[in-house]
Design a protein around this motif. Structure first.
Motif, short mmCIF file in Angstrom:
data_model
loop_
_atom_site.label_atom_id
_atom_site.label_comp_id
_atom_site.label_asym_id
_atom_site.label_seq_id
_atom_site.Cartn_x
_atom_site.Cartn_y
_atom_site.Cartn_z
N LYS A 73 -14.35 8.24 2.69
CA LYS A 73 -14.01 7.30 3.77
C LYS A 73 -13.72 8.02 5.07
O LYS A 73 -13.21 9.13 5.08
CB LYS A 73 -12.79 6.49 3.37
N ARG A 116 0.58 7.73 16.21
CA ARG A 116 1.28 8.26 15.05
C ARG A 116 1.42 7.21 13.95
O ARG A 116 1.14 7.47 12.78
CB ARG A 116 2.65 8.73 15.50
N VAL A 173 -0.28 7.23 10.21
CA VAL A 173 0.50 7.24 8.97
C VAL A 173 0.03 6.13 8.04
O VAL A 173 -0.20 6.34 6.85
CB VAL A 173 2.01 7.09 9.28
N ARG A 233 -3.69 5.47 -1.34
CA ARG A 233 -3.61 4.36 -2.29
C ARG A 233 -4.99 4.01 -2.85
O ARG A 233 -5.15 3.77 -4.03
CB ARG A 233 -3.04 3.13 -1.61
N SER A 234 -5.98 3.94 -1.92
CA SER A 234 -7.28 3.46 -2.37
C SER A 234 -8.04 4.48 -3.18
O SER A 234 -8.90 4.12 -3.97
CB SER A 234 -8.15 3.06 -1.18
N ASN A 237 -8.87 -4.26 -7.63
CA ASN A 237 -8.30 -2.92 -7.72
C ASN A 237 -6.95 -2.98 -8.40
O ASN A 237 -5.95 -3.37 -7.80
CB ASN A 237 -8.14 -2.33 -6.31
N MET A 296 -4.75 -1.10 -8.90
CA MET A 296 -3.66 -0.32 -8.35
C MET A 296 -2.66 -1.19 -7.61
O MET A 296 -1.60 -0.75 -7.22
CB MET A 296 -4.21 0.73 -7.36
N ASP A 348 5.62 0.44 -1.67
CA ASP A 348 5.00 0.70 -0.38
C ASP A 348 4.97 -0.56 0.47
O ASP A 348 5.29 -0.55 1.66
CB ASP A 348 3.56 1.18 -0.57
N ASN A 361 6.85 -0.95 4.04
CA ASN A 361 6.09 -1.25 5.25
C ASN A 361 6.42 -2.60 5.82
O ASN A 361 6.31 -2.82 7.02
CB ASN A 361 4.58 -1.18 4.95
N LYS A 379 14.59 12.46 9.69
CA LYS A 379 13.26 12.18 9.20
C LYS A 379 13.30 11.77 7.73
O LYS A 379 12.52 10.93 7.30
CB LYS A 379 12.35 13.41 9.36
N THR A 400 12.47 8.15 3.93
CA THR A 400 11.99 8.27 2.56
C THR A 400 13.13 8.32 1.55
O THR A 400 12.92 8.31 0.35
CB THR A 400 11.17 9.55 2.37
N TRP A 419 11.66 2.88 12.91
CA TRP A 419 10.27 3.21 13.21
C TRP A 419 10.13 4.71 13.46
O TRP A 419 9.26 5.37 12.89
CB TRP A 419 9.86 2.43 14.46
N SER A 434 12.11 7.06 12.65
CA SER A 434 12.41 7.84 11.46
C SER A 434 11.22 7.84 10.51
O SER A 434 10.84 8.87 9.95
CB SER A 434 13.64 7.27 10.76
N LYS A 435 10.60 6.70 10.34
CA LYS A 435 9.50 6.60 9.40
C LYS A 435 8.32 7.42 9.85
O LYS A 435 7.71 8.14 9.07
CB LYS A 435 9.10 5.13 9.27
N TYR A 436 7.94 7.30 11.11
CA TYR A 436 6.73 7.96 11.56
C TYR A 436 7.00 9.33 12.16
O TYR A 436 6.08 10.05 12.51
CB TYR A 436 6.01 7.08 12.59
N ASP A 464 -2.04 -6.16 5.00
CA ASP A 464 -2.15 -4.79 5.49
C ASP A 464 -2.40 -3.82 4.35
O ASP A 464 -3.16 -2.86 4.48
CB ASP A 464 -0.84 -4.38 6.18
N ASN A 465 -1.72 -4.04 3.24
CA ASN A 465 -1.80 -3.14 2.11
C ASN A 465 -3.10 -3.33 1.34
O ASN A 465 -3.74 -2.38 0.92
CB ASN A 465 -0.59 -3.40 1.21
N PRO A 522 -7.26 -2.13 2.67
CA PRO A 522 -7.82 -0.81 2.35
C PRO A 522 -8.02 -0.63 0.85
O PRO A 522 -8.94 0.05 0.42
CB PRO A 522 -6.74 0.17 2.84
N LEU A 523 -7.17 -1.26 0.04
CA LEU A 523 -7.28 -1.10 -1.41
C LEU A 523 -8.58 -1.66 -1.96
O LEU A 523 -9.15 -1.14 -2.91
CB LEU A 523 -6.11 -1.81 -2.12
#
Lengths: 339, 331, 334
Positions: free
Chosen positions: A192, A200, A204, A212-213, B34, B36, B45, B49, B159, B163, B235, B237-239, B286-287, B290-291
């Motif tokens: 892909k 940023r 991410v 994931r995919s 999928n 997953m 996740d 998100n 940072k 997580t 935000w 912190s996450k990125y 959003d998740n 792509p899956l």
């Protein structure tokens, strides 16, 4: 009435506060540098180099960038530069074709135009300052991925915006490297190409999506400084060091931690300060008329030495800064403070 | 047809049911494509998100309930995030808690200024927030001198906050849950919370019955700002990066999530359950895309189509339920 | 009681109230912008600046006219999908041309698609009047842009014939072609908004929808027409923008919707409906355009412009609230 006057005065005061001291009489001749968008550390370093080159040669440097990485933003800026009668414009473009009308207008008015980092089409420029041979970059990155995955596995690319010239060129060369050496890369699969838009947060999310995919992903190539930094963070956060390798083009200052941790075994770049410096020299030399951007022109670029103008693949001409430089754990400490 | 079954059900529950069904159907479809999707890590996740979006949606819901709108939250996120990042860059020894408080306070101040413009000076919310958006975004660039704050300039514990987890549940999800619980209690069981509904559904009646309309409106925007400020810290912190153009366009996503969740843009209507579902749908979209290997170039169109369908479906269902409510009235 | 007297009586021309209208303040602001720009930069005062500068900001201006109508029609009407409509119609125009369809036909297709986008917006709003326009146009904004991305992905469409440049860069004598077209549209819309029954009905809907409905004005049809018009004018913007860039991609014209709304609001059009005259937005287009240009000449970053714009926006509404409130001379003021 009184309140109205007061509010009008307040408004005028705000305006006056923001305007700097007005430009007096004749200024020094100036060269302008236009980057893709504001804030990008890579662009900032190029601007530093450009500025020092101009100052060495006695020219003023005007450094601009639109706040959004769009072609329209750059068109507006170029129009303003034309009015200011700058001597030369050096641009890293958001779009290879969209700037043609405005840059031809500039050239018609006697302004010399060159491109750097992200190219414009041959008709819009006099010469392109190329950081490194695009073919080499594409091929080297695929070879690095091959090396890191041990010869086989899924790989993916995390790019910047889907419209950026340099990105698309490098990706095309990556694909060519894969298809021309199909037997060597038989087990390597490019699954892909994701776009992080040099943002940023988007980078991410796209990386998380890739992970994931494609659970069998072994390597991510990110030929963008924003992308590679974002990628490395995600891989480290998810505890996938060693399972997923990251490589691409990254700033040593941002990637030092990732390289020492092993997220990224090695990566490539060139010196953006040098790139900006060379661009500055090219701009001023063009402005002075010493070179015309034609094949065979040769000139001196301060501390970087001599350069020649060669033919470029798109029909125009270009100047090559040098080969890409490899950063790994042995030399990262030395470079992380430089840029 | 025996309509007495619907006698005690409020019309709103139909709407949420429709949304829930929609979510279940989409999830099943994605799962088939999928497997997953339903794994614990993937669900987590989605949670993480969606956390930021949900926190923002809470604030936006309050604003929408008063028949207002706030287009400036993207800028507030960027501004508070940038300020916190700059503070931490200069003083890396400060604990994460200080960063959170700083972000919330900054956001609250911006929200309060906006609230005053709207409540005291009668400027329409859309114009006031549009103006604030430009101003705050501009100041974000000014404060950072157009430079970005990158990951290596931020302290590690900040940072890692994104997580980190407590008892295995991600920090972000915990914060989101806390926000939701407080909000649920506030909007449904306190006087001021009910005032918000009142001001939105019938401003004139609210004013006459003694509710301090101006203060309620100012409060609502201040809360929105505070939540946006909090989101800004999370935000960054996450990125692990603070840029001038952070969170651009985020306000539209938040408004869309609220509307899908049944919050009315004309004020006075909306439930927390619907809000959660709306944010969930967004997070899943959003998740999931792509899956199931949808090309990134199709994602926007699919999002737009889904939102449009959800909104129209909402309207159709509402019409049905209103009709049923009318029919079941004893005349 | 006071208000009614002002509207029904033959008002004596009072210079004070006449000049205190918002539009005159905008004129003063425009002059102020020019003066400040001129002081700050030696390059500012030239014929080239005044005539050619508008070329860079007038492409958005075409949408301001129908947006005025949309905003005046009240009921929370707004259209934030215009940027995406511009992108989509531009992209399809480019793709058609690159697939062999002659340029003239491609331009026609551009307008067709743009009008269609507006028409769809209008249809949805008419079929579901309980849906707020903000939400419907928000979803179509995402949808249209998404379709543009599906069509062109990460490519560009372009290489238009050289005469195509004329739209965005050409001159008619000393005046840029786009400026001329803008004046033509301004005149047409000025007449339509202020001198026709159609225009009056839009004001009527904006001021009191129920009364308008009961007095025989076909509110649904009107809503459909104004949103379709918005689409149509977006076609103009797409044409000029694409011509200026010489190529097109799916990501063009982003943020245009908010810019256009800001121009309208600064010009005195209220998002609540029922208020606004054509001069205001015209002046504010030039104010914002010249201000951005002037600050750019000083190499000020776009951020400074944003801050000033934000203040202007809020300030304009504030001033209108505080000072003009009592002196409104507009029809059917509520």
């Amino acid at each position: 009435m009184k309140r109205f006057l007061k509010s009008l005065l307040a408004g005028a005061a705000v305006l006056l506060m923001i305007l700097p001291v007005s430009a007096k009489a004749k200024r020094k001749d100036s060269c302008a540098f236009v980057f893709k968008s504001t804030g990008n550390p890579y662009g900032e370093k190029m601007m530093d180099g450009f500025k020092s080159a101009c100052e060495e040669l006695g020219y003023d440097a005007i450094l601009r960038a639109p706040e959004q990485p769009t072609a329209e933003g750059q068109i507006q800026i170029i129009e303003q530069l034309i009015t200011q009668k700058v001597k030369a414009i050096c641009i890293s473009a958001n779009d290879a074709d969209a700037l043609q009308p405005v840059l031809t207008k500039a050239m018609k008015r006697g302004i010399k135009v060159c491109a750097v980092d992200s190219n414009v089409n041959a008709a819009s420029r006099m010469v392109f300052v190329n950081q490194a041979d695009s073919e080499k970059i594409g091929r080297t990155l695929i070879q690095a991925a091959y090396d890191m995955t041990g010869g086989g596995g899924d790989i993916a690319v995390l790019s910047a915006t889907s419209q950026a010239t340099n990105q698309n060129l490098w990706i095309d060369w990556m694909k060519k490297e894969l298809s021309e050496n199909a037997s060597k890369y038989a087990k390597l699969k490019l699954v892909k190409i994701a776009y992080g838009d040099d943002l940023r947060d988007k980078s991410v999310s796209e990386t998380e999506g890739l992970l994931r995919s494609f659970p069998d992903l072994k390597c991510i190539i990110a030929p963008t400084t924003v992308g590679i930094a974002a990628c490395s963070k995600v891989v480290a956060d998810k505890g996938l060091i060693g399972k997923v390798d990251v490589t691409g083009l990254g700033l040593p200052s941002e990637m030092a931690e990732a390289i020492t941790k092993g997220v990224c075994p090695y990566m490539f770049l060139w010196n953006p300060i040098d790139e900006g410096y060379l661009a500055g020299y090219v701009s001023v030399t063009l402005a002075k008329g010493a070179i015309k951007g034609e094949e065979g022109d040769s000139f001196a670029a301060g501390r970087l030495g001599h350069y020649n103008v060669v033919k470029a693949a798109d029909g125009g001409t270009e100047i090559l800064l040098g080969p890409p430089f490899k950063f790994d754990s042995t030399n990262i400490d030395k470079w992380k403070t430089v840029y | 047809m025996n309509l007495s079954v619907f006698k005690d059900k409020k019309p709103g529950s139909f709407r949420e049911l429709g949304l829930l069904a929609f979510i279940v159907v989409i999830s099943l479809l994605v799962e088939i494509r999928n497997p997953m999707f339903f794994t614990l890590s993937n669900l987590e996740d989605i949670g993480v998100n969606t956390a930021i979006l949900s926190i923002l949606a809470v604030g936006m819901m309050m604003v929408l309930l008063t028949a207002g709108i706030d287009l400036s939250i993207g800028a507030t996120i960027a501004f508070s995030g940038m300020c916190v990042a700059l503070t931490l860059e200069a003083h890396p020894e400060l604990p994460v808690g200080v960063a959170l408080v700083e972000g919330i306070l900054l956001g609250a101040v911006i929200g309060l200024i906006l609230g005053i413009f709207i409540s005291r000076f009668n400027i329409l919310p859309i114009i006031a927030s549009l103006g604030m958006m430009d101003i705050v975004r501009g100041f974000t660039y000014v404060v950072s001198k157009s430079k970005w704050v990158s990951a290596y300039q931020m302290p590690d514990d900040f940072k890692n906050f994104a997580t980190g987890n407590i008892f295995g549940i991600s920090n972000f999800i915990i914060i989101a849950i806390i926000v939701y619980v407080c909000f649920f209690y506030f909007i449904n069981y306190t006087k001021v919370g009910r005032w918000i509904y009142a001001v939105g559904s019938n401003p004139a009646a609210a004013k006459i019955s003694g509710i301090p309309k101006r203060r309620v409106i100012a409060l609502v925007y201040m809360l929105m700002g505070a939540l946006a400020g909090l989101a800004g810290v999370l935000w960054v912190s996450k990125y692990a990066s603070a840029q001038g153009n952070t969170a651009e366009g985020e306000e539209m996503s938040v408004i869309a999530a609220c509307v899908i969740g049944g919050v009315s843009i004309t004020g006075g209507r909306g439930k927390v359950s619907g809000l959660i579902l709306g944010c969930l749908l967004f997070g899943i979209l959003d998740n999931a895309l792509p899956l199931i290997n949808v090309s990134p170039f199709w994602q926007k169109a699919i999002q737009g189509a889904v939102i449009l369908t959800a909104v129209v479906a909402n309207a159709v269902i509402r019409r049905q339920s209103d009709l049923k409510a009318l029919k079941s009235r004893k005349i | 009681m006071e208000n009614r007297r002002i509207i029904l009586e033959e008002k004596k021309w009072n210079p004070r109230t006449f000049f205190f209208q918002w539009e005159w303040m905008l004129v003063a602001l425009l002059l102020l912008v020019h003066i400040l720009n001129g002081i700050a930069s030696p390059y500012y005062f030239s014929v080239d600046t005044f005539l050619s500068t508008p070329m860079s900001f007038l492409d958005q201006a075409f949408i301001v006219f129908p947006m005025m109508l949309v905003l005046i029609s009240g009921n929370g009407n707004i259209d934030i999908s215009v940027g995406s409509t511009v992108a989509l119609s531009s992209v399809i125009m480019g793709v058609s041309y690159n697939h062999g369809i002659p340029m003239g036909a491609s331009i026609f297709i551009c307008f067709f698609i743009a009008t269609l986008c507006g028409f769809i917006n209008g249809c949805i709003l008419v079929k579901f009047p309980e849906l707020p326009a903000m939400i419907v146009t928000l979803s179509t904004m995402i949808l249209y842009r998404g379709i543009a991305y599906i069509v062109l992905q990460n490519q560009a469409a372009g290489k238009f014939p050289s005469w195509f440049d004329y739209f965005g860069w050409g001159y008619v004598g000393p005046i840029p072609f786009i400026f001329l077209m803008f004046i033509v549209c301004a005149v047409i819309y000025g007449i339509v908004i202020h001198k026709t029954a159609f225009g009056r009905s839009v004001y009527a809907i904006g001021n009191n929808r129920t009364a308008a409905l009961y007095s025989g004005i076909k509110t649904s049809r009107l809503t459909l027409i104004i949103f379709t018009l918005t689409g149509f004018m977006s076609g103009f913007t797409a044409l000029f923008l694409t011509s200026r860039m010489g190529s097109t991609r799916p990501n063009i014209a982003s943020g245009y919707e908010l810019d256009v709304i800001a121009m309208a609001v600064l010009g005195g059009v209220s998002t609540d409906g029922g208020k606004g005259r054509i001069w205001g937005p015209i002046l504010s287009i030039f104010i914002i355009g010249y201000m951005q240009y002037g600050l750019g000449l000083l190499n000020q970053s776009a951020q400074v412009v944003m801050i000033i714009l934000g203040f202007l926006l809020i300030g304009s509404v504030l001033v209108q609230e505080i000072h003009i409130g009592k002196n409104r001379v507009l029809p059917g003021r509520k």
